[in-house]
Design an enzyme around this catalytic site. Structure first.
Site, mmCIF file in Angstrom:
data_model
loop_
_atom_site.group_PDB
_atom_site.id
_atom_site.type_symbol
_atom_site.label_atom_id
_atom_site.label_comp_id
_atom_site.label_asym_id
_atom_site.label_seq_id
_atom_site.Cartn_x
_atom_site.Cartn_y
_atom_site.Cartn_z
ATOM 1 C CB SER A 3 3.013 5.910 -7.059
ATOM 2 O OG SER A 3 2.319 7.225 -7.189
ATOM 3 C CG ASP B 209 -4.279 5.706 -10.243
ATOM 4 O OD1 ASP B 209 -4.326 6.748 -9.449
ATOM 5 O OD2 ASP B 209 -3.309 4.918 -10.340
ATOM 6 C CG HIS C 94 -2.122 5.517 -6.852
ATOM 7 N ND1 HIS C 94 -1.747 5.595 -8.079
ATOM 8 C CD2 HIS C 94 -1.446 5.974 -5.977
ATOM 9 C CE1 HIS C 94 -0.679 6.001 -8.226
ATOM 10 N NE2 HIS C 94 -0.276 6.100 -6.823
#
Length: 302
Positions: A122, A239, A269
């Site tokens: 991320s 995602d 995610h």
């Protein structure tokens, strides 16, 4: 007389004197985690966590790589977890990169002859990309799990970005929406663990922080045409937090000759905390990819 104890404490009230940590260039104490193998390590692996979270949820990755004789290390970024700093508020995204390079240099000083890999998830993926771009010849490879190359297209439309820039000048502390935990994983157990983890920031994202994230993604887009280091990209096609189109763009446009992308159908995610089958595949992909790029051990070479 005994020396006075360092009064600095974590946001949770624990003295840094009792915790593994380093002090960054701004004098802030950053909490560290280390997964050290019993055998002499074959490589160093730095793990960069995502926005609002901390290094704790990477324990399974750390333990798995440790069993492969890799020395894994991580810290909670400024304003995250058990590190100092205003929660999820940063003067410049580059601080995350600077601190990562400092920690990497500390470990490199102790193990000067070992190859270095980075794993980033991320926002940690964005940090990883910019860290590797700062010193492209220093890293043996970068494994990216749902990296923030591009912002979620729904939250980063040109009009919303324009509004965020205006708001950043007027009220930078204004909070936008929360990071919705239901989009972290399809595994409800993992969502509940995220919701109940007191080290994770569960508040709203400030406009000023969102602007730093937008700036970082713009920087990444500019540096992608110069990326020649090896990288692995893993992304779920559902995602809603980091746009899979960013990973595809990086794969398509980076001139690296050693690159791989794998898309997980239906996955959200946090791929490493997804449904068990997906999470196991991600762990296998990352460990296998790093192992393939390690120098032969003495027993293999003989």
């Amino acid at each position: 007389m005994p020396e006075p104890e360092d009064p600095r404490r974590t946001p949770q009230g624990v003295s840094y004197a009792d915790l593994k940590h380093f002090v960054n260039a701004d004098g802030q104490h950053l909490f560290c985690r280390y997964w050290e193998p019993e055998a002499p390590p074959r490589a160093l692996v730095f793990v960069a966590h995502g926005a609002g979270e901390h290094s704790g949820p990477y324990d399974e990755i750390g333990q798995t790589l440790k069993e492969q004789s890799l020395l894994v290390f991580a810290h909670d970024h400024v304003g995250h977890g058990q590190s100092e700093g205003d929660r999820m508020n940063i003067k410049d995204f580059q601080v995350f990169v600077r601190d990562s390079l400092q920690h990497i240099d500390l470990m490199k000083g102790r193990h000067p002859d070992l190859p270095i890999f980075i794993i980033g998830h991320s926002m940690g993926g964005a940090i990883s990309i910019l860290t590797a771009c700062a010193r492209p010849s220093d890293f043996a490879g970068v494994a990216l799990i749902a990296p923030m190359v591009r912002m979620n297209p729904e939250s980063a439309t040109p009009f919303k970005v324009f509004l965020a820039k205006v708001a950043n000048h007027i009220v930078p502390s204004l909070t936008l929406g929360l990071i919705k935990s239901k989009w972290i994983s399809r595994d409800q157990t993992q969502v509940e663990a995220y919701d109940t983890d007191e080290l994770i920031y569960h508040g709203g994202v400030r406009v000023s922080f969102a602007m730093q994230m937008i700036g970082a993604s713009e920087r990444i887009e500019r540096v992608i045409p110069a990326i020649t280091w090896p990288f692995l990209l893993l992304h779920g096609d559902v995602d809603k937090l980091c746009d899979i189109g960013g990973s595809q763009m990086m794969f398509d446009k980076a001139p690296s000759t050693d690159k791989k992308i794998k898309v997980y159908d239906g996955a959200y995610h946090a791929l490493h905390h997804e449904l068990p089958e997906t999470a196991a595949s991600v762990l296998k992909e990352v460990t296998g990819w790093i192992s393939e790029r390690l120098p032969a051990s003495p027993s293999q070479g003989s």
